[in-house]
Design a protein around this motif. Structure first.
Motif, PDB file in Angstrom:
ATOM      1  N   GLY A  75      -3.073   0.107  -4.690  1.00  0.00           N
ATOM      2  CA  GLY A  75      -2.752   0.290  -3.280  1.00  0.00           C
ATOM      3  C   GLY A  75      -2.750   1.744  -2.867  1.00  0.00           C
ATOM      4  N   MET A  91       0.846  -1.194   0.000  1.00  0.00           N
ATOM      5  CA  MET A  91       0.000   0.000   0.000  1.00  0.00           C
ATOM      6  C   MET A  91       0.884   1.248   0.000  1.00  0.00           C
ATOM      7  N   TYR A  96      -6.579  -3.002  -0.581  1.00  0.00           N
ATOM      8  CA  TYR A  96      -6.097  -3.409  -1.900  1.00  0.00           C
ATOM      9  C   TYR A  96      -7.152  -4.259  -2.597  1.00  0.00           C
TER      10      TYR A  96
END
Length: 225
Positions: free
Chosen positions: A176, A124, A151
Protein backbone atom coordinates in the motif's frame (compact mmCIF):
# COMPACT_ATOMS: atom_id res chain seq x y z
CA UNK A 1 -12.40 27.27 2.83
CA UNK A 2 -13.95 24.02 1.62
CA UNK A 3 -16.66 22.71 3.93
CA UNK A 4 -15.61 19.17 4.78
CA UNK A 5 -19.03 17.63 5.17
CA UNK A 6 -20.24 18.86 1.79
CA UNK A 7 -17.15 17.64 -0.04
CA UNK A 8 -17.02 14.33 1.75
CA UNK A 9 -20.70 13.81 1.17
CA UNK A 10 -20.24 14.40 -2.52
CA UNK A 11 -17.43 11.89 -2.79
CA UNK A 12 -19.08 9.11 -0.85
CA UNK A 13 -22.34 9.72 -2.71
CA UNK A 14 -20.62 8.97 -5.99
CA UNK A 15 -19.30 5.71 -4.60
CA UNK A 16 -22.70 4.53 -3.42
CA UNK A 17 -23.67 2.50 -0.40
CA UNK A 18 -21.93 -0.64 -1.62
CA UNK A 19 -18.58 1.05 -1.98
CA UNK A 20 -18.13 2.26 1.60
CA UNK A 21 -19.34 -0.03 4.35
CA UNK A 22 -19.63 0.57 8.09
CA UNK A 23 -16.70 2.28 9.68
CA UNK A 24 -13.82 -0.13 10.17
CA UNK A 25 -11.67 -0.10 13.29
CA UNK A 26 -8.61 2.00 12.57
CA UNK A 27 -5.36 1.82 14.53
CA UNK A 28 -4.81 5.10 16.30
CA UNK A 29 -1.22 5.24 15.11
CA UNK A 30 -2.25 5.40 11.46
CA UNK A 31 -4.01 8.71 11.84
CA UNK A 32 -1.63 10.33 14.29
CA UNK A 33 0.00 13.32 12.55
CA UNK A 34 3.70 12.81 11.97
CA UNK A 35 6.12 14.30 9.48
CA UNK A 36 4.14 16.36 7.00
CA UNK A 37 5.77 15.99 3.57
CA UNK A 38 3.66 18.58 1.73
CA UNK A 39 2.85 21.23 4.34
CA UNK A 40 5.21 23.81 2.88
CA UNK A 41 3.87 23.21 -0.64
CA UNK A 42 0.21 23.45 0.35
CA UNK A 43 0.76 26.67 2.27
CA UNK A 44 2.78 28.30 -0.51
CA UNK A 45 0.63 27.38 -3.48
CA UNK A 46 -2.01 29.90 -4.60
CA UNK A 47 -5.60 28.79 -4.11
CA UNK A 48 -6.61 28.76 -6.95
CA UNK A 49 -8.29 2.08 -20.57
CA UNK A 50 -5.35 2.63 -19.20
CA UNK A 51 -2.61 0.05 -19.48
CA UNK A 52 -3.80 -3.36 -18.26
CA UNK A 53 -1.53 -4.87 -15.67
CA UNK A 54 1.47 -2.70 -16.46
CA UNK A 55 3.48 -1.93 -13.36
CA UNK A 56 6.72 -0.63 -12.02
CA UNK A 57 10.18 -2.08 -12.02
CA UNK A 58 10.98 -0.42 -8.73
CA UNK A 59 14.66 0.18 -8.04
CA UNK A 60 15.73 -1.10 -4.60
CA UNK A 61 15.35 1.30 -1.70
CA UNK A 62 18.71 2.30 -0.18
CA UNK A 63 19.33 0.69 3.20
CA UNK A 64 20.09 4.06 4.82
CA UNK A 65 17.64 6.70 3.55
CA UNK A 66 18.52 10.36 3.78
CA UNK A 67 17.04 12.08 6.85
CA UNK A 68 14.10 14.36 6.14
CA UNK A 69 14.12 17.94 7.43
CA UNK A 70 11.78 18.85 10.26
CA UNK A 71 8.56 20.35 8.89
CA UNK A 72 5.74 22.34 10.41
CA UNK A 73 2.42 20.48 10.31
CA UNK A 74 -0.28 22.38 8.48
CA UNK A 75 -3.83 22.11 9.80
CA UNK A 76 -5.33 23.22 6.49
CA UNK A 77 -7.82 20.76 4.91
CA UNK A 78 -6.50 18.48 2.18
CA UNK A 79 -8.71 16.85 -0.40
CA UNK A 80 -8.43 14.35 -3.25
CA UNK A 81 -10.44 13.33 -6.30
CA UNK A 82 -9.83 9.77 -7.52
CA UNK A 83 -11.23 7.68 -10.37
CA UNK A 84 -10.43 3.97 -10.67
CA UNK A 85 -10.23 3.32 -14.42
CA UNK A 86 -10.98 -0.40 -13.95
CA UNK A 87 -14.05 -0.20 -11.69
CA UNK A 88 -15.21 3.28 -12.79
CA UNK A 89 -15.66 4.25 -9.14
CA UNK A 90 -15.00 7.83 -8.09
CA UNK A 91 -14.44 9.49 -4.76
CA UNK A 92 -13.95 13.11 -3.77
CA UNK A 93 -13.20 13.75 -0.12
CA UNK A 94 -11.39 15.85 2.45
CA UNK A 95 -9.03 13.26 3.93
CA UNK A 96 -7.07 15.52 6.30
CA UNK A 97 -8.47 18.21 8.58
CA UNK A 98 -7.56 19.95 11.81
CA UNK A 99 -4.10 18.38 11.87
CA UNK A 100 -5.25 14.75 11.48
CA UNK A 101 -6.32 12.24 8.85
CA UNK A 102 -10.10 11.74 8.63
CA UNK A 103 -10.80 8.00 9.16
CA UNK A 104 -14.00 7.66 7.09
CA UNK A 105 -12.50 9.60 4.18
CA UNK A 106 -9.32 7.51 4.26
CA UNK A 107 -11.47 4.37 4.29
CA UNK A 108 -13.25 5.58 1.16
CA UNK A 109 -9.96 6.26 -0.62
CA UNK A 110 -8.65 2.81 0.36
CA UNK A 111 -11.78 1.25 -1.10
CA UNK A 112 -11.32 2.89 -4.50
CA UNK A 113 -7.62 1.93 -4.49
CA UNK A 114 -8.29 -1.76 -3.77
CA UNK A 115 -7.00 -4.68 -5.88
CA UNK A 116 -9.78 -4.74 -8.46
CA UNK A 117 -8.88 -8.26 -9.58
CA UNK A 118 -9.36 -9.90 -6.17
CA UNK A 119 -11.45 -7.29 -4.38
CA UNK A 120 -8.91 -7.12 -1.54
CA UNK A 121 -8.84 -3.79 0.30
CA UNK A 122 -5.75 -2.69 2.20
CA UNK A 123 -4.79 0.36 4.22
CA UNK A 124 -2.81 2.62 1.90
CA UNK A 125 0.03 4.63 3.37
CA UNK A 126 -1.52 8.10 3.97
CA UNK A 127 1.69 9.76 2.80
CA UNK A 128 0.66 8.68 -0.71
CA UNK A 129 -2.45 10.84 -0.35
CA UNK A 130 -0.22 13.74 0.65
CA UNK A 131 1.95 13.21 -2.42
CA UNK A 132 -1.12 13.22 -4.68
CA UNK A 133 -2.53 16.32 -2.99
CA UNK A 134 0.82 18.02 -3.48
CA UNK A 135 0.87 17.03 -7.16
CA UNK A 136 -2.66 18.32 -7.77
CA UNK A 137 -1.76 21.64 -6.14
CA UNK A 138 1.54 22.01 -7.99
CA UNK A 139 0.09 21.35 -11.46
CA UNK A 140 -3.20 23.14 -10.64
CA UNK A 141 -5.29 20.20 -11.85
CA UNK A 142 -9.07 20.30 -11.63
CA UNK A 143 -9.67 16.68 -12.68
CA UNK A 144 -9.70 13.35 -10.86
CA UNK A 145 -6.53 11.33 -10.60
CA UNK A 146 -6.96 8.38 -12.99
CA UNK A 147 -5.81 5.32 -11.02
CA UNK A 148 -4.16 2.48 -12.94
CA UNK A 149 -2.93 0.53 -9.94
CA UNK A 150 -3.14 1.10 -6.21
CA UNK A 151 -2.99 -1.83 -3.80
CA UNK A 152 -1.95 -5.22 -5.22
CA UNK A 153 -2.51 -8.49 -3.40
CA UNK A 154 0.36 -11.00 -3.37
CA UNK A 155 -1.62 -13.15 -5.82
CA UNK A 156 -2.05 -10.32 -8.30
CA UNK A 157 1.53 -9.14 -8.02
CA UNK A 158 2.86 -12.68 -8.57
CA UNK A 159 0.73 -13.01 -11.70
CA UNK A 160 1.93 -9.66 -13.07
CA UNK A 161 5.56 -10.44 -12.20
CA UNK A 162 5.34 -13.74 -14.12
CA UNK A 163 3.87 -11.86 -17.10
CA UNK A 164 6.30 -8.94 -17.24
CA UNK A 165 9.88 -8.31 -16.21
CA UNK A 166 8.93 -4.72 -15.40
CA UNK A 167 6.91 -5.82 -12.38
CA UNK A 168 8.95 -6.05 -9.19
CA UNK A 169 8.71 -9.38 -7.37
CA UNK A 170 8.26 -7.53 -4.07
CA UNK A 171 6.46 -4.42 -5.26
CA UNK A 172 5.67 -1.53 -2.94
CA UNK A 173 2.11 -1.80 -4.29
CA UNK A 174 1.80 -4.92 -2.08
CA UNK A 175 2.40 -2.77 1.00
CA UNK A 176 0.00 0.00 0.00
CA UNK A 177 2.94 2.31 -0.60
CA UNK A 178 2.70 2.95 -4.36
CA UNK A 179 0.21 4.20 -6.95
CA UNK A 180 0.28 4.36 -10.75
CA UNK A 181 -1.72 7.31 -12.09
CA UNK A 182 -2.22 10.11 -14.58
CA UNK A 183 -4.30 13.29 -14.96
CA UNK A 184 -6.47 14.02 -17.97
CA UNK A 185 -5.80 17.77 -17.86
CA UNK A 186 -2.03 17.57 -17.32
CA UNK A 187 0.59 16.17 -19.69
CA UNK A 188 2.41 13.08 -18.45
CA UNK A 189 5.84 14.67 -18.62
CA UNK A 190 4.64 17.67 -16.61
CA UNK A 191 3.15 15.35 -13.98
CA UNK A 192 6.45 13.48 -13.79
CA UNK A 193 8.40 16.71 -13.36
CA UNK A 194 6.08 17.82 -10.57
CA UNK A 195 6.50 14.46 -8.81
CA UNK A 196 10.28 14.72 -9.05
CA UNK A 197 10.18 18.26 -7.70
CA UNK A 198 8.34 17.09 -4.58
CA UNK A 199 11.30 14.83 -3.65
CA UNK A 200 9.02 12.69 -1.51
CA UNK A 201 9.71 9.17 -2.85
CA UNK A 202 10.23 7.09 -5.97
CA UNK A 203 9.02 8.32 -9.36
CA UNK A 204 8.70 6.02 -12.35
CA UNK A 205 7.89 7.36 -15.82
CA UNK A 206 5.96 5.10 -18.24
CA UNK A 207 5.25 7.15 -21.40
CA UNK A 208 4.10 4.19 -23.53
CA UNK A 209 1.70 2.83 -20.90
CA UNK A 210 0.72 6.42 -20.01
CA UNK A 211 1.18 6.64 -16.29
CA UNK A 212 3.50 7.91 -13.60
CA UNK A 213 4.37 5.73 -10.63
CA UNK A 214 4.78 7.42 -7.24
CA UNK A 215 5.67 5.75 -3.96
CA UNK A 216 6.77 6.56 -0.42
CA UNK A 217 10.12 4.78 -0.68
CA UNK A 218 13.48 6.49 -0.96
CA UNK A 219 13.87 9.37 -3.41
CA UNK A 220 14.83 7.83 -6.77
CA UNK A 221 13.74 7.84 -10.43
CA UNK A 222 13.54 5.51 -13.41
CA UNK A 223 11.94 5.16 -16.83
CA UNK A 224 9.86 2.19 -18.00
CA UNK A 225 7.79 1.39 -21.04
Amino acid sequence: MIERRKLLGLGLGVLGASAVGPMAAFAQSKFSPGADPIADLLMKQDMGAAAEGMADNEPPTPSVPEPEPTRVISREPRWLKLHNVHTQEKVEAVYFEKGAYVPDAVQALDKVLRDYRTGDVAAMNPKLFDIMAGLASRVESKSHFQIISGYRSPKTNAMLHARSGEVAKRSLHMDGKAIDLYLEDVSLDRLRTAALDLKQGGVGYYPVSNFVHVDVGAVRRWVGS
